[in-house]
Scaffold this active site. Sequence first.
Site, short mmCIF file in Angstrom:
data_model
loop_
_atom_site.label_atom_id
_atom_site.label_comp_id
_atom_site.label_asym_id
_atom_site.label_seq_id
_atom_site.Cartn_x
_atom_site.Cartn_y
_atom_site.Cartn_z
N ARG A 1 0.84 -1.19 0.00
CA ARG A 1 0.00 0.00 0.00
C ARG A 1 0.88 1.25 0.00
NH1 ARG A 1 -1.76 0.85 4.31
NH2 ARG A 1 -1.03 -0.95 5.51
N TYR A 24 -1.70 -3.59 -6.67
CA TYR A 24 -1.35 -4.34 -5.47
C TYR A 24 -2.39 -4.25 -4.34
CZ TYR A 24 1.31 -6.79 -2.07
OH TYR A 24 1.69 -7.74 -1.17
N GLY A 30 -4.24 -3.80 -1.07
CA GLY A 30 -5.17 -2.78 -0.58
C GLY A 30 -5.33 -1.58 -1.51
N LYS A 60 -9.55 -2.64 2.04
CA LYS A 60 -9.28 -1.48 2.89
C LYS A 60 -10.13 -0.27 2.45
CE LYS A 60 -6.66 -3.51 5.76
NZ LYS A 60 -5.66 -4.42 5.43
N HIS A 106 -10.08 -2.58 11.92
CA HIS A 106 -8.98 -3.41 11.40
C HIS A 106 -8.70 -4.49 12.44
CE1 HIS A 106 -4.61 -3.37 9.59
NE2 HIS A 106 -5.36 -4.27 9.01
N SER A 145 -0.90 -3.33 10.43
CA SER A 145 -0.55 -4.22 9.32
C SER A 145 0.73 -4.99 9.62
CB SER A 145 -0.37 -3.40 8.05
OG SER A 145 -1.56 -2.71 7.77
N CYS A 205 1.36 -7.15 11.91
CA CYS A 205 1.68 -7.25 13.35
C CYS A 205 0.97 -8.42 14.02
CB CYS A 205 1.37 -5.94 14.07
SG CYS A 205 2.48 -4.61 13.59
N GLY A 206 0.40 -9.36 13.25
CA GLY A 206 -0.02 -10.61 13.87
C GLY A 206 -1.49 -10.95 13.89
N LYS A 207 -2.35 -10.26 13.13
CA LYS A 207 -3.78 -10.59 13.15
C LYS A 207 -4.05 -11.98 12.55
CE LYS A 207 -5.05 -6.89 10.97
NZ LYS A 207 -3.68 -6.34 10.90
N THR A 208 -3.51 -12.22 11.35
CA THR A 208 -3.77 -13.51 10.70
C THR A 208 -3.29 -14.64 11.61
OG1 THR A 208 -3.56 -12.50 8.53
CG2 THR A 208 -3.31 -14.90 8.63
N ASN A 209 -2.13 -14.45 12.21
CA ASN A 209 -1.57 -15.50 13.06
C ASN A 209 -2.42 -15.74 14.30
OD1 ASN A 209 1.36 -16.61 12.30
ND2 ASN A 209 0.98 -14.63 11.35
N ASP A 227 -8.79 -9.97 9.39
CA ASP A 227 -8.29 -8.62 9.07
C ASP A 227 -9.29 -7.50 9.35
OD1 ASP A 227 -6.05 -7.09 7.97
OD2 ASP A 227 -7.33 -6.68 6.25
N ARG A 271 2.48 -12.14 -0.27
CA ARG A 271 1.19 -12.54 0.33
C ARG A 271 0.61 -13.78 -0.34
NH1 ARG A 271 -1.34 -8.73 4.31
NH2 ARG A 271 0.29 -7.17 4.53
P1 GTP Z 1 -2.03 -7.52 7.65
O1 GTP Z 1 -2.54 -8.61 6.77
O2 GTP Z 1 -0.96 -6.70 7.01
O3 GTP Z 1 -3.10 -6.67 8.23
O4 GTP Z 1 -1.19 -8.22 8.84
P2 GTP Z 1 -1.53 -9.13 10.10
O5 GTP Z 1 -1.80 -8.28 11.28
O6 GTP Z 1 -2.57 -10.15 9.75
O7 GTP Z 1 -0.12 -9.84 10.37
P3 GTP Z 1 0.31 -11.37 10.32
O8 GTP Z 1 -0.47 -12.22 11.27
O9 GTP Z 1 0.31 -11.80 8.90
O10 GTP Z 1 1.80 -11.30 10.88
C1 GTP Z 1 2.81 -10.56 10.27
C2 GTP Z 1 4.16 -11.08 10.69
O11 GTP Z 1 4.28 -11.12 12.11
C3 GTP Z 1 4.43 -12.49 10.20
O12 GTP Z 1 5.76 -12.55 9.72
C4 GTP Z 1 4.27 -13.34 11.42
O13 GTP Z 1 5.06 -14.50 11.38
C5 GTP Z 1 4.70 -12.39 12.55
N1 GTP Z 1 3.99 -12.71 13.83
C6 GTP Z 1 2.66 -12.95 13.98
N2 GTP Z 1 2.36 -13.27 15.26
C7 GTP Z 1 3.53 -13.23 15.94
C8 GTP Z 1 3.87 -13.45 17.32
O14 GTP Z 1 3.04 -13.78 18.17
N3 GTP Z 1 5.20 -13.30 17.66
C9 GTP Z 1 6.14 -12.95 16.72
N4 GTP Z 1 7.40 -12.82 17.14
N5 GTP Z 1 5.85 -12.73 15.42
C10 GTP Z 1 4.57 -12.87 15.03
C1 SPV Z 2 -2.70 -4.46 5.41
O1 SPV Z 2 -1.77 -3.80 4.90
O2 SPV Z 2 -3.17 -4.18 6.54
C2 SPV Z 2 -3.26 -5.62 4.69
C3 SPV Z 2 -2.84 -5.86 3.31
O3 SPV Z 2 -4.08 -6.33 5.25
S1 SPV Z 2 -3.59 -4.79 2.16
O4 SPV Z 2 -4.75 -5.49 1.59
O5 SPV Z 2 -2.63 -4.53 1.09
O6 SPV Z 2 -4.02 -3.59 2.80
MN MN Z 3 -4.69 -5.53 7.26
#
Ligand code: GTP
Ligand code: SPV
Ligand code: MN
Length: 582
Positions: free
Chosen positions: A68, A196, A198, A205, A225, A247, A249-253, A276, A368
């Site tokens: 983005r 690309y 977002g 977004k 978000h 973004s 910072c760990g939401k998907t995880n 997300d 991604r």
């Molecule tokens: P967007 O899709 O951009 O909104 O991101 P998101 O918030 O879904 O982030 P995502 O869960 O994809 O994590 C981003 C990065 O952080 C990845 O490289 C993960 O491996 C890392 N990560 C996620 N959870 C943790 C955690 O609990 N500890 C650590 N050290 N890293 C983490």
């Molecule tokens: C973010 O950047 O928070 C995402 C990816 O989830 S994007 O769809 O590019 O905004």
């Molecule tokens: Mn996001």
Amino acid sequence: MIPESVRAWVAEVAALTTPDRIHWCDGSEEERVSLTAEAVASGVLIPLNPEKLPNSYLHRSDPTDVARTEHLTFICSATKATAGPNNNWLAPEEAKARLTPLYRGAMKGRTLYVVPFVMGPVGSPFSKVGVELTDSVYVVLNMRIMTRMGNQAWGQLAGRDEFTRCLHSLGDLSPDRRFICHFPEENTIWSVGSGYGGNALLGKKCLALRIASALGRDQGWMAEHMLILGVQNPAGEKSYICAAFPSACGKTNLAMLVPPPAMAAKGWKVWTVGDDIAWLRPGPDGRLWAVNPEAGFFGVAPGTSNRTNANAIVSASANAIFTNVALQTDGTVWWEGHHEAPRPGMLDWRGNLWDSSSGQPAAHPNSRFTCPASQCPSIADEWEDPAGVPISALLFGARRPNVVPLVTEARSWQHGTFVAATLASETTAAATGAVGVLRRDPMAMLPFCGYNMGDYFAHWLRMGAAVPHPPRIFGVNWFRTDASGKFLWPGFGENLRVIEWVLDRCAGRGEGVESPIGTLPANVDFDGLGLSAEQQAALLAVHPEQWLQETVSQAEFFQRFGDTIPAALWAEHAELARRCEA
Ligand code: GTP
Ligand code: SPV
Ligand code: MN
């Protein structure tokens, strides 16, 4: 079934952009097959190993178009004040005057795809319809995964004219001629010059956060978000939480968390509702209920492995589109942090032979995967329930190497709104610009709030007052480091230990200790993590002198918003300073 207003708009856009042909997407399987074949023939998609990753493809975006671009993103509301200091602003007429020439003739030699889509479950009165006009087949195929795309959107409209007009063209992909403009008063989005994420998948977004946040302000709901997670404790009590992290910072995880073996053995279970975006509204029981408006995941690839996020690996093991990852010689994909070893002959995200000694990552840091949410092994049965799920807790977290402890509970909704409004994080590769710079990112919404954030904070306070049983609010930080820069907390599945305390607090159990910034856990279950007493203490440490420093930077941030910052938040700010001094 297709409203006349849509036909008229498509004709108008076609006259401006002069495509060679117009394709009205129906969302069918035959259409997916033919558009995919078209994308492969033109080199937009590269087929992957059909045995190992069935029906999956790699896309390499333009190397200058990989994230983005917040500096090229605008809110084009009537006045600059309504957009607020958090947004770039252009007057609507000026934005149109600037962008119209970029669209003129832009689709010559290309196809104009008409992409109708629904954000939210089909048939729900709360769902929103968008129509994206785009010249990118990659956008069409991603929108097909990320939204409920096709004829069902015309059914959802039921002849009404209530849809977001989303106009997108790749243009010439030059960052100098790239704009992502939102017209909240006209329910319209114009994006040009980027293909690309977002910037281009306009349901995500642009619609589901920027446009929707402004709608929510007017209609008494919230577009956030946030991930949505279901958790069942060993007593069989099922609860749901939302969490907002900036973004990457760990939401998907967190949304796909796998309970660590010891907790699984006790009976802990976790389900994914969304990863997300959450749309929250007051339910008839006086609680806040959350819906995931999306139908797929657009997840960060680097760091994703069988060890960190097995559910994501399975989710993206078929019917997936990978963007800017590395390509192994056997037609599988790779990225930094993958559980497999990179093999000789691997191509990097640009398509060049990767040299492991180059010091350059093989996958782009913001590479991604796109895949259907329905493929996630942990997807909740109720993930498409139009009523959503009732939320017990809201978590706010970010990348903070120091200062911010593992978890604290806010004293009230108002205090929690202050905690969320002062969230700060190190920037990531999800947006272009410097990485690792600390910035305030209120509610993880700084790049996504479609109006003045001072007014957004006021909306948060109003929503809390309007809901008799609002969720409890917590601050979390998985990213605190030791003196050598190593993460103190193991994160990932172990984050469930923190959630255990969060849910105990929501249930009126869970011992707490007061601190200047909120309630700390009296005891987190650190058993078996191999953390020393010093490390445990460091994870939960609150240093009043550091927090006094925080209040200085918080005040600087609030001051940018002038008198739109609610007095209640300034009162919380003063209270924090007072407690730190005491
Ligand atoms: P967007 O899709 O951009 O909104 O991101 P998101 O918030 O879904 O982030 P995502 O869960 O994809 O994590 C981003 C990065 O952080 C990845 O490289 C993960 O491996 C890392 N990560 C996620 N959870 C943790 C955690 O609990 N500890 C650590 N050290 N890293 C983490
Ligand atoms: C973010 O950047 O928070 C995402 C990816 O989830 S994007 O769809 O590019 O905004
Ligand atoms: Mn996001």
